[in-house]
Enzyme design. Sequence first.
Site, PDB file in Angstrom:
ATOM      1  N   GLN A 126       0.821  -1.209   0.000  1.00 42.45           N
ATOM      2  CA  GLN A 126       0.000   0.000   0.000  1.00 42.45           C
ATOM      3  C   GLN A 126       0.863   1.271   0.000  1.00 42.45           C
ATOM      4  O   GLN A 126       1.634   1.485   0.924  1.00 42.45           O
ATOM      5  CB  GLN A 126      -0.878  -0.008   1.256  1.00 42.45           C
ATOM      6  CG  GLN A 126      -1.693   1.274   1.443  1.00 42.45           C
ATOM      7  CD  GLN A 126      -2.570   1.205   2.677  1.00 42.45           C
ATOM      8  OE1 GLN A 126      -3.715   0.785   2.631  1.00 42.45           O
ATOM      9  NE2 GLN A 126      -2.020   1.617   3.801  1.00 42.45           N
ATOM     10  N   GLY A 127       0.723   2.070  -1.049  1.00 39.30           N
ATOM     11  CA  GLY A 127       1.482   3.324  -1.118  1.00 39.30           C
ATOM     12  C   GLY A 127       0.604   4.519  -0.790  1.00 39.30           C
ATOM     13  O   GLY A 127       0.185   5.273  -1.670  1.00 39.30           O
ATOM     14  N   SER A 161       4.587  -1.374   4.012  1.00 41.24           N
ATOM     15  CA  SER A 161       4.911  -2.696   4.525  1.00 41.24           C
ATOM     16  C   SER A 161       5.016  -3.695   3.386  1.00 41.24           C
ATOM     17  O   SER A 161       4.178  -3.695   2.475  1.00 41.24           O
ATOM     18  CB  SER A 161       3.856  -3.152   5.532  1.00 41.24           C
ATOM     19  OG  SER A 161       3.943  -2.327   6.673  1.00 41.24           O
ATOM     20  N   GLU A 244     -13.867  -2.506   6.619  1.00 42.45           N
ATOM     21  CA  GLU A 244     -12.879  -2.676   7.685  1.00 42.45           C
ATOM     22  C   GLU A 244     -13.496  -3.370   8.891  1.00 42.45           C
ATOM     23  O   GLU A 244     -12.798  -3.923   9.720  1.00 42.45           O
ATOM     24  CB  GLU A 244     -12.263  -1.341   8.085  1.00 42.45           C
ATOM     25  CG  GLU A 244     -13.155  -0.529   8.996  1.00 42.45           C
ATOM     26  CD  GLU A 244     -12.560   0.837   9.332  1.00 42.45           C
ATOM     27  OE1 GLU A 244     -11.488   1.170   8.812  1.00 42.45           O
ATOM     28  OE2 GLU A 244     -13.194   1.548  10.112  1.00 42.45           O
TER      29      GLU A 244
END
Lengths: 391, 372
Positions: A126-127, A161, A244
Site C-alpha cells: 500500500q502506497g 509494509s 474494515e
Amino acid sequence: MDLEFTPAELAFREEVRAFFAENVPAEWLTRVRAGLRLEPQELIAYQKALAARGWGAPTWPVEYGGPGWSPAQNYIFESESARAGAPIQFHQGLELIGPIIFTYGSQELKDRYLPGIINADDWWCQGYSEPGAGSDLASLRTTAVRDGDHYVLNGQKMWTSYAQVASHMFVLARTSQEPKRQQGISLLLVDMTTPGIAIRKIETMDEKYTTNEVFLDDVRVPVGNLVGEEGRGWEYGKVLLDRERMVCSATAIHLPQVLDGVREAAAARKVRGVPLIETPAFAAQLAQLEIEAMALETMVLRLLADLASGADSGPRGSMVKLRWSDLYQRATALWIDAHGPEAAHFRALDGEGPADMPYAMQGALYSRVTSIYGGSSEIQHNIIARRALGL
Amino acid sequence: MNFEYSDEQRMLADSADRLGKDLWPSSDRLKLLENFDGLAAQTWAQMAELGWLMLPIAEDHGGLGGSPVDVMAVMEGMGRHLVAVPYVASAVLVPALLGNGGDTAAEVLGAIGEGSAKAAAGLLEPDGGYDLSWVGLSAQRSSGGEWTLSGEKLHVEDGGDADWFVVTARSGGGISDAEGVSLFLVRADAPGLSVRRFRAIDQHRHARLGFSGVTAILIGEADDALADVELAVDKAICAHLAEAVGSMDAALSGTLEYLRTRKQFGVAIGSFQSLQHRAVDMAIALEEARSLSYRATLSLGLPAPERRRVVSASKARVGQCGLYVGRQAVQLHGGVGFSDELIISHHLKRQMMLESAYGSAEHHLARFVAAA
C-alpha cells in the site's frame, strides 16, 4: 435472540475444522500466537491452500471469486482458524485493494488483478502514507502527471509494509491541485518492477523487517492502471470503511490465540515453586483480559449479526479496532511478565535461544504499532465521535 | 445467531420504557422521591396489572413462564428511568428459588404474581463475602419434622419491604461446604425473626436478618439447594445487567445532549476533543456492557460451569463499564453533575450499587477463574 448455530452452520464448522487440521503446520504456532506475521513465502503457501479449496477470499462476492458465505460462516471460519493456530490472511490485497478494484475498477483491471490476489500470484503493498502525511493522509504530495498513455509518478511513500517482496503497489497520488485537499487525488496500480522505484528498509523497534520507504522517481504507469476516475481516488477509500469491520472482526477473533500463549507461558513458569498462573495476582490480571476479550468477541458477533440482517452497525468497526489493539498490547505485556527474568533473553548469542521467548517479546514490541496503523486510536476516537455521537 | 428482540419483546421493552417515563420522570425525580412509598406502590400496582410480576414465574405456578430475554426487555427500561422497586428480588430471584417448593411456596408465588406480596432472598452472611456456599445460619429439625433457624443474614438485597424471605441455611456439613445447604421460606413477621431495614443511596431498600429459633418451611430437598441457588442468582444477575445497560444508555444520552448544548468559552463543550474522546470511551463501555448483557442472558441455559464463566465474566465487566460511564457522566457535566437535582448523579449511584449487588467485580473475577 439466541447464540446457536444452525445444523448447516455446524456442519460447515466441521468442514472448516478438518481443513485447518490438515493445512496448519505446528511450527507456525509460536509466531501466530504472538500476533506476528509469518514470512511471506509461508503466507503465500497458506493463501494458495485456501484458494485451492475455494476459500481464498472469504469476504468477497461470489462473482469475483468469493465463497458467498454468510457473516455467521465468516465468523466460524475465522474462529476455527484462530483455534487451529492459523494466521490471519495477508490483507493488503484481499481487503485493501481487491474490494476497491471490484467496486470501482474497469473490467480489464478486474480480470487482470483479482485472480492474482486470490491465488497469491501477486503480492500487493500500500502506497498511501508519506513523510508529511500520516493520520492526515489528505496532505499527501506525491504527484502523477499525465504524459501520453502514462502517468508519471514522483514522490516518496512511507511505512510501505512488504514493499520488499511485493509485486504490485496501489498508490494514491495527486493528479491535479484543487481547492479541497481531498480532491485531485487518484488511485493507481503500479508494477513494482517499473524503473524508478527505490526501496529503503525502515528499522522498527520490534527488530522485524516489515516496512519501508519507497521513492518514486519518474515512474511511468500506464493510464489503464488508473482505478475509476481521475481525481476521485479519495472517495474510493470509503468502500473500505464499511469493509474494515470485517478486517477488524477477523483480527479480534484471533485474540484468544495470544491469550493461549500467555496462559501456556504462565502455566510453565514457577515462582517460588508455584505455577505463576495459580498466583492470585497473575490470575486476576489474566482473567481481566479474558473477560474483556469475551466482551470483544461478543461485540464482533453482534456486528456480524447486524451485517447479516443488513442493519447499519455504525462505527462499531472502529470500536472493535480500539478494543482489540488495547487488549493485544496488554496481553503481550502480561506475556512478557510471565517470562520473568528470561524476558531479558531476547536473542541467544551462542546457538539456540529459549523457544517462544523472542516471539512473545517481538509481539509485545510489534503490538505498539497496532494502535497507530490503519487510523491511530486517536483518529478512531474522532471517527466515532463524529459518526456515532454527533459531536 | 441472532441478537434481535421478537415483536413481543420489543413491545415489552417499549412498555417498560413508557412506564418509567410516566411514573419516574427524571425532571421531577427529587420531588417524587419525597413520596417514595406512594410512588413505589403505584409502580408495583401497574407492574402487576401489566403482568410483569408474574412474567418470570413458571406456568405451572400460574405465571407467564417468560424467558430471561423477556425479563431483559423489562429491565432495560427500569434502568433507563431508575425505577427503584424490588422487581429483581421479588419477581425474578425468589420465583427462581421457589420453583421446587411445596404448597406454601406455590401460594407465595401466586401472591407475588398478583402483586399482593413481595419476597426477597437472604443469601449472604458475615465473614463470607459474596460466597453463596458460606452458610452458617443453622437449620435444626425437630423430632416432629419441624425446622427452626438460628443465626443471621448480613444483607438481603431489596428485602426492605418483603413480606416473605427465602434464605439459605446449613442443615449439614461445615461453614463453606457445598453439601448441607438447604433453602427455607419464612414470613417477615415470624416470631424470633428480627428485620433491620436500610435505604441505600439509590433508594433501594434492603434488610439484615437475625434469627433466634425461627420456624421455617423447607423448600425442595434438604442439604442439596446450592446448585439451584446459584442458578437463581445468575438469573437475578442477568436482570441487573440489563438494568445497568439501560442506566448507562440514559447516562450517556444525557451526557451527549449536555455536550452539544452546554457552552463555555463561547462554544459547545462537545467541540473539545478531550471531551469527545471521553464520550467515545463511554460509548464503547456501553457497547461492551450491552454485548455481555446479551451474552450472559443467552447463556443461562448452558451447563453450570460454562454458565458460571459467562455470567461472572459479564457481571465483572459490566460493573466496571457501568462505573466508568456513571463517573464520567458526572465528570463531563461538571458542577451540575454533582447536584442531586440532575438525574445524572442518580445513575452513578445506581451503578455503584449494581456493581456490588450479587457480587462485586472482584468476587466475580475470582468465580470466573475458578470456573475455568
